[in-house]
Motif scaffolding. Structure first.
Motif, short mmCIF file in Angstrom:
data_model
loop_
_atom_site.label_atom_id
_atom_site.label_comp_id
_atom_site.label_asym_id
_atom_site.label_seq_id
_atom_site.Cartn_x
_atom_site.Cartn_y
_atom_site.Cartn_z
N GLU A 120 11.26 -102.48 -13.80
CA GLU A 120 12.68 -102.79 -13.55
C GLU A 120 12.82 -104.00 -12.65
OE1 GLU A 120 16.78 -100.78 -11.73
OE2 GLU A 120 14.88 -99.65 -11.70
N ARG B 77 16.47 -102.72 -2.71
CA ARG B 77 17.41 -103.41 -3.57
C ARG B 77 17.84 -104.75 -2.99
NH1 ARG B 77 18.57 -97.98 -3.64
NH2 ARG B 77 18.64 -96.99 -5.73
N LYS C 292 9.26 -98.45 -12.06
CA LYS C 292 10.07 -99.17 -11.07
C LYS C 292 9.68 -100.64 -11.01
CE LYS C 292 10.71 -95.16 -8.07
NZ LYS C 292 10.47 -94.57 -6.71
N THR D 35 12.92 -98.17 -15.17
CA THR D 35 14.02 -97.42 -14.50
C THR D 35 15.27 -98.29 -14.47
OG1 THR D 35 13.32 -98.21 -12.33
CG2 THR D 35 12.41 -96.09 -13.11
N ASP D 36 16.34 -97.66 -14.06
CA ASP D 36 17.60 -98.40 -13.95
C ASP D 36 18.26 -98.05 -12.61
OD1 ASP D 36 19.75 -99.98 -14.53
OD2 ASP D 36 20.68 -98.55 -15.94
N ASP D 37 17.52 -98.36 -11.52
CA ASP D 37 17.99 -98.00 -10.18
C ASP D 37 18.37 -99.23 -9.34
OD1 ASP D 37 17.59 -95.31 -10.71
OD2 ASP D 37 15.49 -95.40 -10.08
N GLY D 38 18.29 -100.40 -9.87
CA GLY D 38 18.67 -101.61 -9.14
C GLY D 38 17.59 -102.14 -8.23
N TRP D 39 16.36 -101.89 -8.51
CA TRP D 39 15.27 -102.38 -7.67
C TRP D 39 15.00 -103.87 -7.91
CZ3 TRP D 39 15.26 -98.71 -4.47
CH2 TRP D 39 15.19 -97.36 -4.84
#
Length: 575
Positions: free
Chosen positions: A464, A557, A461, A538-542
């Motif tokens: 990212e 985010r 995370k 990761t690709d969660d927009g953090w």
């Protein structure tokens, strides 16, 4: 006894008699005074040419006169050992074509008379040819005296009876090193010249001939025997020694100490990839174990023996092999230099100085001057505004560092370890796929992830967050990273309470509050987990993160979400 019967005179010498021609036993000379050996009459050697013999006339007169001579004496036998002078008027012996003397046999058929003996014409039966007398050519003595054939110094010694004859002397060699060569006579007796007896005829004994001039020639048989004994003895000893060693190596137990050591501690460095025999050699040289074979046997007999790793071990001298293996398997024996994940090079240099027991700053000076010689890959060199080219390449791990090593050696091993890991993880190949310019930037991202993350669960995370903020058009930070860790790195500190005023006003390429993008280089030495997180984000927009307890991090985010977490953290601190 002859074929003619026994006479009154002595028997004639037979040619096959071994003493034919001798003057008597013991080298005695012929009787003096002209007395003949035959019948006591003198032997006549006329000096003038003789007239032809009268066969019927007795040479000594009538047989009846005197009654002393036998009828044999009238006969003209050739006296053994004298020459017969024929009537040639020269007084010299005649020789045939082979060099032998010729005897005139015209008188061999002499007649016997006047004594009652038969007067018939019976011929005389001749004896076989007489042997050549070696002294027959010498001139006869004068005045009726017989010459002395053995009186000259160079003459052969007279013959001896069979009972008194001895074997010929052994042949002597001409070589003699002389008395000054220091020769020693083992098992040899000195030849005493003084005890040599004079032999008849002026000849000395055999000992005098062997040791003439007073110089004793000592036997060398003893020396030869000694040399042979030494050679064979040494050979047998060598064969026995090597045979014993071969037996012990193949069938005997390996030499080993007993017990857990003598109490004297010593640090032993085992290099990476060392085999059991290599470990045994190192321990034997250090005095820990007694033999390599004992250590290898102990390692093989221990179920966990093969799990011994490289590193520095604190052991004791004169340990049994089993005790050494057990202690090396225990964490208590490890004395390696441990480089933790996220450590800065400045801290690592100090640790190396302490372990090597050198003056503080020694390793840092070596790194600054010789960084190009320490094995950095090509893609890790010649970057602008880099604070320390080795930052990010002193890979976190356990290193066997001990007193006596050089700083260059330690640094090279760390750089090599980092290079191997980076190559194994594919840092160089994957950099561009993550939107980075080169592998150097990927290591820099990993160092940021390592510095800001609080656990391995946070690394993906956190990676990212870095990649999202690096986007120039991102709506949250406009390409600014704004990591406190970069400011603390350049300041060589680790503070938490930093004001925005000081963060935004400090102009330095490493201050991400002042400059967009990544810092010029890594700010720490990332571990393998941080690298993996940087390689697989990761690709969660953090975009934001905060650690509330120093153990874990919370990610958001938007800035609003992030600010609520900050307020909660401050409230907890005030309470």
């Amino acid at each position: 006894m002859t074929e003619y019967g026994r006479g009154q005179g002595s028997e004639p010498w037979h040619p096959e008699d071994p003493l034919y021609g001798d003057g008597g036993w013991g080298g005695q000379q012929a009787q003096q005074g002209g007395q003949s050996s035959y019948g006591g009459q003198p032997q006549h050697y006329p000096q003038q040419p003789q007239q032809a013999h009268q066969p019927q006339q007795s040479e000594y007169g009538d047989w009846g006169d005197g009654g002393q001579q036998s009828g044999y004496d009238r006969q003209q036998y050739q006296d053994y050992g004298r020459q017969d002078y024929s009537g040639d008027g020269q007084g010299q012996p005649q020789y045939d074509q082979h060099g032998g003397q010729q005897y005139d046999h015209q008188h061999d058929t002499g007649q016997y008379d006047n004594g009652g003996w038969g007067t018939g014409g019976q011929p005389h039966i001749p004896y076989p040819a007489d042997p050549v007398d070696p002294y027959a050519q010498q001139t006869a003595g004068y005045q009726g005296e017989q010459p002395d054939f053995y009186g000259t110094p160079d003459a052969y010694p007279p013959p001896e009876p069979p009972a008194r004859r001895s074997a010929d002397p052994e042949p002597q060699t001409d070589w003699d090193p002389g008395p000054d060569q220091g020769e020693a006579a083992f098992f040899a007796e000195d030849e005493d010249d003084d005890g040599a007896e004079e032999q008849p005829g002026g000849r000395r004994g055999r000992a005098d001939r062997r040791g003439r001039g007073g110089k004793n020639k000592k036997s060398r048989n003893g020396v030869a025997c000694l040399v042979v004994v030494l050679v064979f003895g040494g050979g047998l000893a060598g064969v026995g020694y090597f045979g014993l060693q071969f037996y012990q190596d193949r069938f005997g137990e390996a030499p080993d100490f007993s017990g857990d050591g003598n109490g004297e501690q010593i640090s032993v460095r085992i290099p990476k990839g060392a085999s059991g025999s290599q470990m045994g050699n190192i321990l034997k040289k250090a005095g820990v174990v007694k033999s390599v074979d004992a250590f290898v046997a102990a390692q093989n007999s221990n179920p966990q023996g093969k799990s011994i790793q490289d590193g520095v071990y604190t052991l004791e001298k004169e340990m049994s092999a089993d005790s050494a293996v057990e202690l090396m398997l225990s964490p208590a024996s490890k004395n390696n230099l441990i480089i933790i994940e996220g450590a800065r090079n400045a801290d690592v240099y100090k640790l190396i100085d302490q372990r090597l027991e050198v003056e503080e700053g020694t390793t840092a000076g070596v790194a600054k001057q010789n960084w190009r010689k320490l094995g950095l890959p090509d893609w890790a060199t010649d970057h602008k505004d880099v604070n320390d080219p080795l930052e990010g390449f002193l890979f976190p791990s356990s290193y066997p560092v001990a007193k006596g090593q050089k700083p260059e050696e330690v640094l090279k091993e760390m750089v090599q370890r980092a290079t191997d890991v980076y190559e194994e993880l594919g840092v160089e190949k994957k950099a561009e796929s993550l939107g980075l310019e080169n592998p150097w930037q990927l290591v820099t991202v990993a160092s940021l992830v390592q510095a800001e993350g609080t656990s391995h669960d946070d690394f993906r995370k956190m990676a990212e967050v870095v990649y999202n903020r690096l986007k120039p058009a991102n709506p949250q930070t406009n390409g600014m990273l704004e990591f406190d860790s970069t400011y603390n790195y350049i300041k060589n500190q680790s503070k938490i309470d930093l004001t925005l005023a000081e963060l935004r006003t400090y102009d330095n390429p490493y201050n991400t509050y002042y400059h967009r993008g990544l810092p010029p280089g890594p700010i720490s030495n990332p571990g393998e987990e941080a690298l993996k997180g940087a390689l697989d984000p990761t690709d969660d927009g953090w975009y934001y993160f905060i650690s509330m307890d120093g153990k874990t991090s919370k990610f958001t985010r938007t800035n609003e979400e992030h600010q609520r977490l900050v307020d909660q953290w401050n409230a907890s601190r005030n309470n």
